[in-house]
Structure formats: C-alpha cells, structure tokens
Design a protein around this motif. Structure first.
Motif, short mmCIF file in Angstrom:
data_model
loop_
_atom_site.label_atom_id
_atom_site.label_comp_id
_atom_site.label_asym_id
_atom_site.label_seq_id
_atom_site.Cartn_x
_atom_site.Cartn_y
_atom_site.Cartn_z
N VAL A 116 -1.90 -5.82 3.71
CA VAL A 116 -0.71 -5.33 2.99
C VAL A 116 0.45 -6.30 3.10
CG1 VAL A 116 0.98 -3.46 2.85
CG2 VAL A 116 -1.41 -2.92 3.28
N ASP A 117 0.70 -6.83 4.30
CA ASP A 117 1.92 -7.62 4.49
C ASP A 117 1.71 -9.13 4.44
OD1 ASP A 117 0.72 -8.05 6.94
OD2 ASP A 117 2.14 -6.81 8.06
N GLY A 118 0.47 -9.59 4.29
CA GLY A 118 0.23 -11.02 4.11
C GLY A 118 0.27 -11.86 5.36
N ASP A 119 0.17 -11.23 6.54
CA ASP A 119 0.22 -12.01 7.78
C ASP A 119 -1.17 -12.42 8.28
OD1 ASP A 119 -0.82 -9.67 8.81
OD2 ASP A 119 0.76 -9.35 10.28
N ALA A 120 -2.20 -12.26 7.45
CA ALA A 120 -3.59 -12.64 7.75
C ALA A 120 -4.23 -11.74 8.81
CB ALA A 120 -3.70 -14.10 8.15
N THR A 121 -3.58 -10.67 9.21
CA THR A 121 -4.16 -9.67 10.10
C THR A 121 -4.35 -8.39 9.30
OG1 THR A 121 -3.06 -10.62 12.04
CG2 THR A 121 -3.83 -8.36 12.23
N ALA A 122 -5.55 -7.84 9.33
CA ALA A 122 -5.83 -6.63 8.55
C ALA A 122 -4.91 -5.50 8.98
CB ALA A 122 -7.28 -6.23 8.72
#
Length: 75
Positions: free
Chosen positions: A49-55
C-alpha cells in the motif's frame, strides 16, 4: 472464490480511491501492487500500500502452491 481487496485504497498517497494492480515481478513492490510468492508449500499473496517494499498485508493460502491471476481478485 475470489479475494476482495476493493474496499482498500491501494495508494493512500493520492486523492483518488486507487485499485490494486497484480504484478508478476517480485523485485519491485510499489504502492498499489499485489504479487504472489511460494513459501514452504504455501502461496503468499502480498499487498503493498505505501510503497516501502514491505508487504502491508499478507494472505496465506495453505496447501499446494497456486498460480493466481488478476481474475482471482476483486480490485
């Protein structure tokens, strides 16, 4: 059965109510993307959702690894 992600805004960084996009690549995970990985005989659906590469959400499907397509989701 289908996985319904339509109530979730795929990219809260925009003013729109964005839908998710199913991607095949597991290397780049941008905001609004969904991918699939197989781990220890299970299928993991990862939602970003937020694009930080962590699901931000992981759906675990037990049993033999599955191959899902965009039609398996309500986006």
């Amino acid at each position: 059965d289908r996985i319904d992600l339509s109530p979730i805004d795929a990219n809260p960084g925009t003013a729109a109510d964005d839908a998710f996009v199913v991607v095949a690549s597991h290397t780049v995970c941008n905001a609004g993307e969904i991918d699939q990985v197989d781990a220890d005989g299970e299928t993991l659906i990862r939602v970003f959702v937020d694009g930080d590469a962590t699901a931000d959400l992981v759906v675990r499907l037990a049993g033999a690894p599955l191959t899902l397509a965009g039609t398996d989701f309500i986006l």
